[in-house]
Each structure stands twice: as structure tokens, then as C-alpha cells.
Design an enzyme around this catalytic site. Structure first.
Site, PDB file in Angstrom:
ATOM      1  CB  CYS A  55     -23.106  27.744  56.102  1.00 60.64           C
ATOM      2  SG  CYS A  55     -22.354  28.868  57.293  1.00 60.64           S
ATOM      3  CB  CYS A 147     -21.500  35.738  56.657  1.00 62.35           C
ATOM      4  SG  CYS A 147     -22.424  34.848  55.387  1.00 62.35           S
ATOM      5  CD  GLU A 177     -26.823  36.999  62.121  1.00 65.08           C
ATOM      6  OE1 GLU A 177     -26.358  35.845  62.104  1.00 65.08           O
ATOM      7  OE2 GLU A 177     -27.887  37.317  61.565  1.00 65.08           O
ATOM      8  CB  SER A 313     -28.564  30.972  66.579  1.00 66.56           C
ATOM      9  OG  SER A 313     -29.875  31.200  66.170  1.00 66.56           O
TER      10      SER A 313
END
Ligand code: SF4
Length: 401
Positions: A55, A147, A177, A313
Site C-alpha cells: 500500500c 503512515c 498500531e 492484520s
């Protein structure tokens, strides 16, 4: 004075492009994309999801880590945990001399060996506010690859804490995260958080909101998942919902709706704005990959192969979605497929251990769906296709010219 905090790249892209291509590019994937994401060799037809693999956040983090090695050639380089959840990428960084700092189960990262002369890379999913403070106190150079989509969640959670709302986070409490996101509430005195894993846990919270109950029992049930000093009576009166960026988007939306409904029952629709806030923080890359896989599994497939770290995840969610429609194999790496033995090592959806299966491909002409999590590089996807083809005794060589 030396600049010690970086988060915008070093402008060294041209210096690292070659290494990135060598380490992660795939001619096979390029070829399948050029064929409209469908490729037939022998009696095997591959169908790739339209969105898969790295991504924008992972791309940026990996590039930034490579640039960091180039920028500080003589310095010791550390990484807090893993740059992303992919064993191949983390191994590549280790080969470049980047040392991973580990956090023992239930403990804190040990920064004891980091000195002011060292450079420390912060991963794409960020670090907790407390860990950032500890590293800043050491005075080392920090290269922050967090990010932008994760930073957006932090902003949302901070605003909840600032305005006296408890952050209700849909996520996995042990995931880096979510730990980092939850820690953002500590920037405001009295800031509180609670992490719910799924709808079942959300319902426990909703039950208390609607009809009260045993506050001590709520604290006990969410022992590792809420902030210290949590008082359900006080801290469940005003909730702001956010989510780990890689959760199942449908489940996140359903949880937010459930909490909203409970708040309306308890306080009335008219008072809702004083008790409930929501912001969908699933990132667009996760959403795109989930949408693409939904489209893919709507087509006739014999098996689905999902590639990505077992601790990733977004990959595990993709596998769970696929499993509902098609026999699904979640593999951590292309090497999980052994063409000689005709076997596959995979982790069944919901299991904690890898298992191995022989003769996993059905007889006769087959269609194999393939996707990969946001932390899986293209070369691992290409290698997977090659190994599946080899299992059936065919080669992708002709496709590649
Ligand atoms: S999955 Fe989303 S939030 Fe995570 S690094 Fe990728 S783009 Fe960023």
C-alpha cells in the site's frame, strides 16, 4: 546542532531505486497485470485481485528505510519492532545492517543499547507516545515512517481525549498500531481509551451503557484493553469511536452503529452529540483491497491463495473474507508452496498454528484466485504463481517471453 527528527524523506530515491527493484519487483506480476489480471497456463487459470500488495504507507516506509541506510552509511541503525509485518522485507533490512529492537510479550521495548550516535527508524504503524518520549530523551536520530493514515487516526483520538470523550478503538489491543493509537490519549490529562476486538466485545460495552451493571466486572473483562484507572460509570458516558486502519470495514461500521444506538437508548437522540462521536478510520488502501477481494470471490474459483505475514492484520482479514466463499490458503511466503511434494503450508483462518496439506489443488482445470496483504511485495506474489504453476507441472516461462 544536528537535526534529530526526520519524517519527510531524504530525497535519495534515485540512489535506492535499483535495490528496491531487485528486492521486491516481479516480472510475473507485471505480465499478469498486462493480461488484465487473468492468466492461463496449462490447465491453471490465475485471477489476481485488482488491488493487492504494498500500500502507499508501506511503499513509503520501505523506501524511507532504504534511504536512511544510504543517508547514514557509518551509523548503527535500529528499527523499533518490524518496519511492516512481512518476514521477507524485515529480513532484507536486517541484511542491510538494520537491527530490530524487540518487545517481549507483555513488556516494553528495550532501548538500553541505543546511544545518541545511533539512528532509529520508527515503523509504518508508529510507536507509542511513551516510546517516542524515551527515544527523544536518548537524543538519537529518529526517522519516522509512520503512515499518514495512522496519523489521521491519532488526530481523531487526540481530539476525543481533548474534548473529554473516551476513545473506543475497534482493533487488536496487542497490535503495535493500536497500542500506539491508544497511547495518544495520554497527551491530555484524564484521556481514556478502551479497545474492542469485535462485535461480541462491543456488545459487552453496549450492555453496560444501556443498563449499567458490575463495573468491576467490565474492568476485569477488558483488563489489558483499557487505560489505567478506567471507571466504566464515568468513562463510558462519552465515547468517540475510531478503528485500527486494517480492520474489517463492515464490522467497524456495525460496531459504531451499535454504540450509537446504545447511547441513544441511554441518553436520548437529542443528547447524542454530547455522548457519541464517530469517525471511520479504516484506511483507503485496506478498503480498496477488501473491495477488490469481494469482487474476486464473487467469481467462480476453486481455491483462493492469500499471501502475507501471519501477524499482518489486513492479510488475516482478507483471508477471513475469502474463507466464507472459497477454500482459502493463507500462506506467509511463496516458499510455503512445495511443487515437488505437491504440498502447501498455510495457516487456516482463525488458527494459531501453521499446517501442511498435500494434494491441495483439485484435479482437472482449475481457477486459482490470488491476493496479498498490504505488506507483501510483488516478487513474493510472482513467486507464488510460479510455484503453483510448477505444482501442476507447467511453467510461466512462456508468459515472460
Ligand atoms: S495499511 Fe493503510 S494505514 Fe497501514 S501502512 Fe498501509 S496505507 Fe498506511
Amino acid at each position: 546542532m544536528e537535526q534529530t527528527y526526520f519524517r519527510r524523506g531524504f530525497g535519495l530515491k534515485s540512489a535506492i531505486e535499483g535495490a528496491l527493484a531487485t528486492d521486491y519487483h516481479s516480472r510475473v506480476v507485471d505480465a499478469v497485470r498486462a493480461h488484465g489480471y487473468v492468466l492461463t497456463v496449462g490447465d491453471v487459470t490465475f485471477k489476481l485481485a485488482r488491488e493487492f500488495g504494498f500500500c502507499y504507507g508501506v511503499d513509503r516506509a520501505v523506501e524511507y528505510a532504504y534511504e536512511t541506510r544510504t543517508k547514514f552509511p557509518g551509523r548503527r541503525l535500529f528499527l523499533v519492532g518490524e518496519i511492516i509485518h512481512n518476514p521477507h522485507v524485515n529480513a532484507k533490512l536486517r541484511d542491510m545492517g538494520v537491527e530490530c529492537l524487540h518487545r517481549p510479550e507483555g513488556g516494553e521495548f528495550d532501548f538500553g543499547s541505543v546511544t545518541p550516535n545511533d539512528v532509529v527508524i520508527l515503523p509504518a504503524f508508529g510507536v507509542t507516545a511513551q516510546d517516542l518520549n524515551r527515544l527523544q530523551t536518548i537524543g538519537c536520530v529518529l526517522v519516522d515512517t509512520t503512515c499518514g493514515s495512522v496519523l489521521n487516526v491519532w488526530k481523531r483520538v487526540e481530539s476525543y481525549a481533548r474534548d473529554g470523550f473516551t476513545a473506543l478503538i475497534h482493533g487488536k489491543y496487542y497490535h503495535e498500531e493500536t497500542k500506539a493509537t491508544a497511547s495518544q490519549v495520554s497527551k491530555y490529562s484524564g484521556g481514556k481509551y478502551l479497545v474492542v476486538r469485535d462485535m461480541a466485545e462491543a456488545r459487552l460495552v453496549c450492555g453496560y451503557i444501556e443498563s449499567g451493571g458490575d463495573a468491576a466486572d467490565v474492568v476485569r473483562q477488558f483488563a489489558d484493553k483499557l487505560s489505567p484507572g478506567f471507571d466504566p460509570e464515568r468513562d463510558l458516558a462519552r465515547l468517540g469511536v475510531a478503528n485500527q486502519t486494517t480492520m474489517l470495514s463492515n464490522e467497524s461500521l456495525a460496531i459504531a452503529a451499535e454504540v450509537r444506538s446504545s447511547m441513544a437508548k441511554r441518553y436520548g437522540e437529542g443528547a447524542l452529540s454530547e455522548h457519541f462521536r464517530n469517525f471511520d478510520t479504516i484506511c483507503s488502501a485496506t478498503q480498496d483491497r477488501q473491495d477488490a477481494v469481494n469482487k474476486l470471490i464473487a467469481e467462480p474459483l476453486h481455491v483462493m491463495v492469500v499471501i502475507g505475514g501471519y501477524n499482518s492484520s489486513n492479510t488475516t482479514h482478507l483471508a477471513a473474507m475469502c474463507q466464507e466463499r472459497v477454500p482459502t490458503y493463507h500462506i506467509e511466503d511463496a516458499a510455503c508452496i512445495d511443487p515437488v511434494a505437491g504440498s502447501i503450508s498455510f495457516r487456516p483462518v482463525g488458527a494459531h498454528e501453521e499446517t501442511r496439506k498435500k494434494a491441495w489443488l483439485p484435479e482437472g482445470p482449475i481457477t486459482v484466485g490470488v491476493t496479498a496483504g498490504a505488506s507483501t511485495p510483488n516478487n513474493k506474489v510472482g513467486e507464488t504463481l510460479e510455484r503453483i504453476a510448477a505444482t501442476r507441472g507447467v511453467s510461466l516461462g512462456a508468459v515472460l517471453g
